[in-house]
Design an enzyme around this catalytic site. Sequence first.
Site, PDB file in Angstrom:
ATOM      1  N   ARG A 303       2.289  -9.826  12.799  1.00  0.00           N
ATOM      2  CA  ARG A 303       2.456  -9.302  11.248  1.00  0.00           C
ATOM      3  C   ARG A 303       3.566  -9.888  11.262  1.00  0.00           C
ATOM      4  NH1 ARG A 303      -1.158  -4.141  10.346  1.00  0.00           N
ATOM      5  NH2 ARG A 303      -2.877  -5.186  10.938  1.00  0.00           N
ATOM      6  N   GLU A 305       5.451  -9.086   8.367  1.00  0.00           N
ATOM      7  CA  GLU A 305       5.791  -8.197   7.104  1.00  0.00           C
ATOM      8  C   GLU A 305       7.770  -8.094   7.730  1.00  0.00           C
ATOM      9  OE1 GLU A 305       3.263  -5.069   5.045  1.00  0.00           O
ATOM     10  OE2 GLU A 305       2.574  -5.422   7.256  1.00  0.00           O
ATOM     11  N   ARG A 311       8.675   2.261  13.275  1.00  0.00           N
ATOM     12  CA  ARG A 311       7.179   2.334  13.653  1.00  0.00           C
ATOM     13  C   ARG A 311       6.371   0.972  13.510  1.00  0.00           C
ATOM     14  NH1 ARG A 311       3.396   5.670  11.536  1.00  0.00           N
ATOM     15  NH2 ARG A 311       3.718   5.162   8.949  1.00  0.00           N
ATOM     16  N   HIS A 312       7.267   0.168  13.347  1.00  0.00           N
ATOM     17  CA  HIS A 312       6.098  -1.399  13.583  1.00  0.00           C
ATOM     18  C   HIS A 312       7.340  -2.571  13.877  1.00  0.00           C
ATOM     19  CE1 HIS A 312       5.860   0.485   8.821  1.00  0.00           C
ATOM     20  NE2 HIS A 312       4.934   0.121   9.218  1.00  0.00           N
ATOM     21  N   GLU A 454       1.104   8.207  11.144  1.00  0.00           N
ATOM     22  CA  GLU A 454      -0.686   7.065  11.801  1.00  0.00           C
ATOM     23  C   GLU A 454      -0.518   6.343  12.886  1.00  0.00           C
ATOM     24  OE1 GLU A 454      -1.131   3.979   9.310  1.00  0.00           O
ATOM     25  OE2 GLU A 454      -2.645   3.148  10.906  1.00  0.00           O
ATOM     26  N   SER A 457      -6.870   3.431  11.641  1.00  0.00           N
ATOM     27  CA  SER A 457      -7.172   2.844  10.303  1.00  0.00           C
ATOM     28  C   SER A 457      -8.825   2.902  10.805  1.00  0.00           C
ATOM     29  CB  SER A 457      -6.727   2.634   9.373  1.00  0.00           C
ATOM     30  OG  SER A 457      -5.615   2.740   8.806  1.00  0.00           O
ATOM     31  N   ARG A 505       1.852   2.569  19.024  1.00  0.00           N
ATOM     32  CA  ARG A 505       1.631   3.679  18.327  1.00  0.00           C
ATOM     33  C   ARG A 505       1.571   4.584  19.259  1.00  0.00           C
ATOM     34  NH1 ARG A 505       1.362   3.491  11.908  1.00  0.00           N
ATOM     35  NH2 ARG A 505       2.646   1.749  12.158  1.00  0.00           N
TER      36      ARG A 505
END
Lengths: 531, 531
Positions: A303, A305, A311-312, A454, A457, A505
Amino acid sequence: MSATMEESNPPVSKKAAAKAAKKAEKTLNKQMAAAALDVEEEDPLAANYGDVSFQSLQSKEISGRKWVAVRLLDTGMKGQTVLVRGRVHTERGTGKMAFLVVREAGCTVQCVLSVAENIVSKGMVKYVNKISKESIVDVEGIVSVPEKPIEGTSQKVEIQARKVYCISKAAAQLPLNLEDAARSERDFEKAEKDPQQGVQFVRVGQDTRLNNRVLDLRTPANQAIFRIQSQVSTLFRQFLLAEDFVELHTPKLLAGASEGGSSVFKLDYKGQPACLAQSPQLHKQMGICADFGRVFEIGPVFRAENSFTHRHLCEFTGLDFEMEIKEHYFEVLDVLEAVFVAIFDGINEKCVKHLEAINAQYPFEPLQYLRKTLRLTFAEGVKLLEEAAIIVDPMADFNTETERELGRIVKEKFKTDFYVLHRYPAAIRPFYTMPCWDDPRYSNSFDVFIRGEEIISGAQRVHDPELLTKRAIECGIEVNTLSTYIDSFRWGAVPHGGAGVGLERVVMLFCALNNIRKTSLFPRDPQRLAP
Amino acid sequence: MSATMEESNPPVSKKAAAKAAKKAEKTLNKQMAAAALDVEEEDPLAANYGDVSFQSLQSKEISGRKWVAVRLLDTGMKGQTVLVRGRVHTERGTGKMAFLVVREAGCTVQCVLSVAENIVSKGMVKYVNKISKESIVDVEGIVSVPEKPIEGTSQKVEIQARKVYCISKAAAQLPLNLEDAARSERDFEKAEKDPQQGVQFVRVGQDTRLNNRVLDLRTPANQAIFRIQSQVSTLFRQFLLAEDFVELHTPKLLAGASEGGSSVFKLDYKGQPACLAQSPQLHKQMGICADFGRVFEIGPVFRAENSFTHRHLCEFTGLDFEMEIKEHYFEVLDVLEAVFVAIFDGINEKCVKHLEAINAQYPFEPLQYLRKTLRLTFAEGVKLLEEAAIIVDPMADFNTETERELGRIVKEKFKTDFYVLHRYPAAIRPFYTMPCWDDPRYSNSFDVFIRGEEIISGAQRVHDPELLTKRAIECGIEVNTLSTYIDSFRWGAVPHGGAGVGLERVVMLFCALNNIRKTSLFPRDPQRLAP
């Protein structure tokens, strides 16, 4: 190209190479000469200590000697002669005594040397006291059980050392001190409360740790974290394999822009535009269309981003599964919940020592979870928040703080840190999410939370190519970049669903750690690409 | 960014989206209207067949019905009413009869419909005969055992169908026919020998297969190949976990050019030059320096080389391990050989049906291997070749043909398809390979072969930072791009070694398949980046 891990070497300028090699050899020779001086020639016990020659570490011989792992040393071995290999964790000594704490895989044992004729020489004590911290040593000696339990080592026995050899020397100056890196907040508080002791501990910052990750990973807590991480993958796989899932390996190199969006790493693939998979989503679904029935994958996820949160990460490990659904997405939740209860039970049962090691540095409340996982609809979640006077848009996604708040409410009301929220508004889910049969504003989707954050998903997916095309267009996605994916559903497709989990996570939240960089071996974030 | 697999949707031009959505909806409505026409309203048994409404596939209800997997249908179930979900594999029928072969995960069962009052209507037979191949159907009926064994289905029972519902329709025109894709060379030969029968089989070329991989993967042989592949990973992991290995996940995004060479995919990482890992080599060794003792990883490996051979891919799955060595690189070989004997035993024991399925399309001789794996030195290999009048350079690597030749010689002489060649010339191994103690022209390295093709490379590694630097320079590698790797050895390092295995090659060579694209789920080669 070779399909194995060994690469052949690229060509070199011979002259430059020869010159550089000579220089490196000089350094090497100097170092070896210095090492040779360490051994005191006159000592009749000289053979019992010293630096092992490099040659004998080049697979020179097989002696048949047996090494014992430090973690296995216990009082039952009293009186036995054992051989251990580990690092010099700490050492303190006088002219006649040396106390060497040897560490292996986060476990420690004290080795005692006391000068005694024909057993331990002065030269040996002197040699041992000079070995730099983190060097690798072989210690042979007799297991003894001290009258007063030793503090600060994991093993309750000592080794009365008779032989000590250095295998590999660590640099005298290390970028961080292992004892400092292993200290808990409680240690710092104690030291601050008691300034008369004059102890001032050094705090090792996160960047220092990550810049020197190989050293940082040696602390007992870090050793435990990654052993638990390994256990999580194992439990995930074991459970799914027993339930007839097939392990797939989907490609990470994709044509075009994958699922779209800006968070994609782009590259040139032999002249074609390509990108790194942001998830195995499309190909695991294609695995279902290819008749594998139930599939899973554990692999890297990329990712791009620009997130700088706790948490990323830009690269993490995805635990993904996808399965045929006969009637309802609750079939996916049934599997998912059972997998996670098995993972939590498994960690609690198999990783007692590791959990203790983490707790010693980062104390945490054990995860509370129910045998039958709590399932709430998104609307029920909104209502619970409203009852606590937190008003949210019932059709928008929760933000991190609202998720935490809901976690607190659920914990208080239902006594669980682990729960499922399902039937999310369709607008905040990906285009391939199946709308609810009774109200297309909602979807057959879910998120799963640990301690209000979270971690998972998932959803039932759209298996009809026309509806899928319609949804993709509505979501502004370039349908032509998805043609091979959408085509897969034109050749007959079973209803199916699945979920994706972030491994880092899971470990972070199970252990209530405060930063995902603690559970990623060599973390990658927008500013970190090394080591 | 989200750490899970679900992506939020990018923004859209609302007008364009609305227009496109309207168009897609029209197509969808048309299709649904057409589907509704298929049910014959007048038939009193109309409720027993027809297309299932899409709504009821959107998790509308949980009926509690139980589906039986096709592979589990056997004569013990005679007389029982069963419900199966699968694909229409083939169908043939008259006005009064229909024979529907239903396929699930490569296994097939014949479903029989015969018009009988109040049981099977003409309308039902007509409906069934119209369902396109590869569509998904639910069939309910009574298990019967035919007097004459059915040819061409995997299951030996039939289902006397009472209800047939279509869940998902396949397009009438498929890019390839599953029966064609599943044919063996023997089938073609038979048809050619007997031209009077007038049978002309269509050959499905490799590109057609790979372009439509989701269809191609549905053949019994392909279903078996990837189930065996899943088993190989499982056996590899189980063995190593039982031997105290820890599973790591090393980063695939690396700074600089990794191990060097031209075969690296480059990309831009937030403004920094980055590349994709050509192997987990550097980081798995760093895992050893970080005190994990014994580590393994199963993950993607990226090679940008321009190889168009039967055994090279640009992305494949690496099975890697690395371990502390106490004395000798034979410790690595001991683990490696035991792992592979366990894998071979495990496949032969657990995958009997899968091996049969592969053999039916691609016949092969079972792999011959010894309980105690044969180890030859490279020099011994050279000598064996010389004895067979094949003269090679004793300091250069074998080419593919020489490797095959040696495989044939070894097979004849030692009765094994699986063997180890070790002590390779140092010049043809990577810079991090440990030289032999007695002769630095050789190295503590090995390759492992199946049926004369290399599947594994490994070695003891250099754990001394000065020697490592010297070797890197001699090999023309930019040492500064390796600084975090080399630094790891400055803080004390245990002697260690390991190996890397190509998963796709293991499966290809175990089953004597002729192309690695057959054992890669969605293969990537210099010209193929899709599907």
